[in-house]
Design an enzyme around this catalytic site. Structure first.
Site, mmCIF file in Angstrom:
data_model
loop_
_atom_site.group_PDB
_atom_site.id
_atom_site.type_symbol
_atom_site.label_atom_id
_atom_site.label_comp_id
_atom_site.label_asym_id
_atom_site.label_seq_id
_atom_site.Cartn_x
_atom_site.Cartn_y
_atom_site.Cartn_z
ATOM 1 N N GLY A 46 -6.797 12.172 15.260
ATOM 2 C CA GLY A 46 -6.031 12.076 14.036
ATOM 3 C C GLY A 46 -6.774 11.270 12.988
ATOM 4 O O GLY A 46 -7.913 10.823 13.187
ATOM 5 N N HIS A 91 -9.900 0.609 -0.709
ATOM 6 C CA HIS A 91 -10.909 1.139 0.228
ATOM 7 C C HIS A 91 -11.656 2.367 -0.323
ATOM 8 O O HIS A 91 -11.387 3.503 0.018
ATOM 9 C CB HIS A 91 -10.341 1.399 1.616
ATOM 10 C CG HIS A 91 -9.012 2.099 1.715
ATOM 11 N ND1 HIS A 91 -8.714 3.281 1.075
ATOM 12 C CD2 HIS A 91 -7.912 1.780 2.444
ATOM 13 C CE1 HIS A 91 -7.500 3.661 1.391
ATOM 14 N NE2 HIS A 91 -6.985 2.766 2.219
ATOM 15 N N ASP A 105 -8.644 -4.116 6.465
ATOM 16 C CA ASP A 105 -7.634 -3.068 6.680
ATOM 17 C C ASP A 105 -7.142 -3.098 8.127
ATOM 18 O O ASP A 105 -6.770 -2.075 8.703
ATOM 19 C CB ASP A 105 -8.191 -1.689 6.329
ATOM 20 C CG ASP A 105 -7.095 -0.647 6.114
ATOM 21 O OD1 ASP A 105 -5.909 -1.032 6.018
ATOM 22 O OD2 ASP A 105 -7.416 0.557 6.076
ATOM 23 N N ASP A 122 -16.683 -1.866 8.370
ATOM 24 C CA ASP A 122 -16.500 -2.201 9.784
ATOM 25 C C ASP A 122 -17.295 -1.307 10.728
ATOM 26 O O ASP A 122 -17.148 -1.416 11.946
ATOM 27 C CB ASP A 122 -15.018 -2.147 10.156
ATOM 28 C CG ASP A 122 -14.393 -0.767 9.932
ATOM 29 O OD1 ASP A 122 -15.098 0.143 9.449
ATOM 30 O OD2 ASP A 122 -13.197 -0.603 10.259
ATOM 31 N N ARG A 127 -20.883 18.224 -8.745
ATOM 32 C CA ARG A 127 -20.188 18.988 -9.787
ATOM 33 C C ARG A 127 -18.698 18.665 -9.844
ATOM 34 O O ARG A 127 -17.997 19.154 -10.726
ATOM 35 C CB ARG A 127 -20.381 20.497 -9.564
ATOM 36 C CG ARG A 127 -21.788 20.990 -9.909
ATOM 37 C CD ARG A 127 -21.854 22.506 -9.949
ATOM 38 N NE ARG A 127 -21.532 23.095 -8.647
ATOM 39 C CZ ARG A 127 -22.423 23.303 -7.670
ATOM 40 N NH1 ARG A 127 -23.691 22.948 -7.854
ATOM 41 N NH2 ARG A 127 -22.061 23.848 -6.532
ATOM 42 N N GLU A 176 0.866 -1.182 0.000
ATOM 43 C CA GLU A 176 0.000 0.000 0.000
ATOM 44 C C GLU A 176 0.900 1.229 0.000
ATOM 45 O O GLU A 176 1.214 1.810 1.019
ATOM 46 C CB GLU A 176 -0.937 0.004 1.205
ATOM 47 C CG GLU A 176 -2.008 1.089 1.081
ATOM 48 C CD GLU A 176 -2.992 1.074 2.232
ATOM 49 O OE1 GLU A 176 -4.041 1.748 2.108
ATOM 50 O OE2 GLU A 176 -2.734 0.408 3.256
ATOM 51 N N ASN A 227 -12.457 6.079 1.137
ATOM 52 C CA ASN A 227 -11.427 6.475 2.093
ATOM 53 C C ASN A 227 -10.143 6.856 1.360
ATOM 54 O O ASN A 227 -9.728 6.183 0.424
ATOM 55 C CB ASN A 227 -11.154 5.354 3.096
ATOM 56 C CG ASN A 227 -12.388 5.004 3.913
ATOM 57 O OD1 ASN A 227 -12.914 3.902 3.828
ATOM 58 N ND2 ASN A 227 -12.870 5.948 4.699
#
Length: 394
Positions: free
Chosen positions: A310, A213, A274, A248, A224, A123, A216
């Site tokens: 975060g 995902h 994930d 989840d 638009r 990833e 996300n």
């Protein structure tokens, strides 16, 4: 071995079904009244029998993260997910410096060679810095085909999937290199628009392709400014791409999950966890690659200096938990949710003749749950695997 319960088979749900195994293979599946074997049938049971689940996007569990841990920790994480129903797993890395990526790829390659993982998922690091999510922005770099080749060499040919942004440099060269290496491209962590995304999907020219995902780490869908989400949904509707969903209850609203299933269908969706190191263990402080993560009430977020929330930093659910949430909270039919966690990922990896279905000739990878989709037992190639702390009783 003869198992009886509600069987989720390829052609639908059998309310009172039987699965018979012979060594490591399934030999017969069907309704209990049609069973003609010599061995006596078990009594009717409230259990649900599922194919072994296949997770294409998982960063760890049981306190160990694939981007950080050693071989023993990686084995512990893989075993934890296996004991909770994920009988096939890609170990996911995150954006990091070259030496870190080479080291972790070499470690995980050993698990793949021993059959403990199906492969490695990269990833990053060729993603968008603006949409890096819970990845280290200092480790995000433009597309570099040479680095991709070096990682694949360190992994001894065990890389099976890679997430990259459609707008990254050298996209076409990377796509060709992935095709040569048998690596599944997955588009995501992107800040680009719908037109660029659609063009990159067209570049794949009918080859297998996924979207990492969906929703996300990408711009939201706007009427638009439709962004990559619209391009991914349109392509999935045409059958040109398969979209990942982290269903989840944290990454996506239940209604979002049901909308995507209603729009493109389970054959174009792959449910993923994930999951990161905190899956299956308590709240606390963890790492995801070089970044610090704090898990509170089961939600993982990047730790911040001022204590504010975060970015979401992976999941803490196992794939069976994701299936359960999709069914219970989003109202997805059991057979559809299971398809997206078994048959669809098996097809993407080219394993559909071996895994992903309760059908004669397939490996005896079987998950037994109660009627709430909580694990009672797991069989990998016909051998009991857990879950940990639960004894399987035939």
């Amino acid at each position: 071995m003869i198992l009886r319960g509600t069987v989720v088979a390829d052609d639908g749900v059998i309310d009172d079904g039987v699965v018979v195994t012979d060594d490591d293979r399934i030999s017969w599946v069907g309704p209990a009244p049609e069973y003609r074997g010599q061995a006596p049938l078990p009594e009717p049971d409230s259990s649900i029998l599922l194919p072994g689940l296949i997770d294409l996007h998982c960063h760890g569990g049981a306190g160990a993260g694939f981007p950080n841990t050693d071989a023993d920790g990686a084995r512990r994480a893989a075993d934890h997910h296996r004991r909770h129903g994920t009988t096939g797993l890609l170990g996911s890395l995150v954006s990091a410096g070259e030496q870190d990526l080479l080291r972790q790829a070499e470690i995980l390659a050993g698990l793949v060679e021993r059959g403990e993982l199906l492969g490695i998922h990269l990833e990053g690091p060729f993603i968008s810095g603006a949409r890096c999510g819970a990845q280290d922005p200092a480790s995000v770099i433009p597309g570099d085909p040479g680095l991709f080749e070096r990682i694949c060499d360190a992994a001894r040919g065990t890389v099976r999937s890679m997430t990259l942004a459609p707008e990254t440099a050298h996209f076409g060269e990377l796509l060709d290199a992935m095709h040569r290496r048998g690596v599944l491209p997955s588009l995501g962590h992107t800040d680009t628009d719908a037109a660029t995304t659609a063009a990159r999907i067209a570049d794949a020219a009918g080859r297998p392709l996924t979207a990492t995902h969906l929703f996300n780490a990408m711009p939201p869908l706007h009427h638009r400014a439709p962004g990559p989400v619209a391009a991914f949904l349109a392509a999935a509707g045409r059958g040109d791409i398969v979209v990942e969903l982290i269903a989840d209850g944290v990454h996506l609203a239940p209604e979002t999950v049901s909308m995507v299933f209603d729009t493109v269908g389970p054959e174009q969706i792959v449910l993923v966890s994930d999951a990161m190191a905190a899956a299956g263990v308590s709240d606390g402080n963890y790492q995801l690659g070089p970044l610090d993560v704090r898990v509170s009430q089961g939600v993982a977020r990047l730790a911040t200096a001022d204590g504010s929330a975060g970015a979401i930093a992976g999941g803490t659910a196992r794939l069976l938990d994701v299936v359960r949430t999709a069914v219970v909270d989003s109202g997805i039919g059991l057979a559809d949710a299971v398809t997206s966690a078994t048959r669809t990922p098996a097809r993407l990896l080219g394993l559909e003749s071996e895994r992903g279905s309760l059908a004669p000739g397939r490996r005896a990878d079987i998950v037994v749950t109660d009627h709430h989709l909580r694990p009672r037992g797991v069989f990998v190639g016909g051998i009991p695997a857990g879950p940990k702390g639960l004894a399987w009783k035939s």
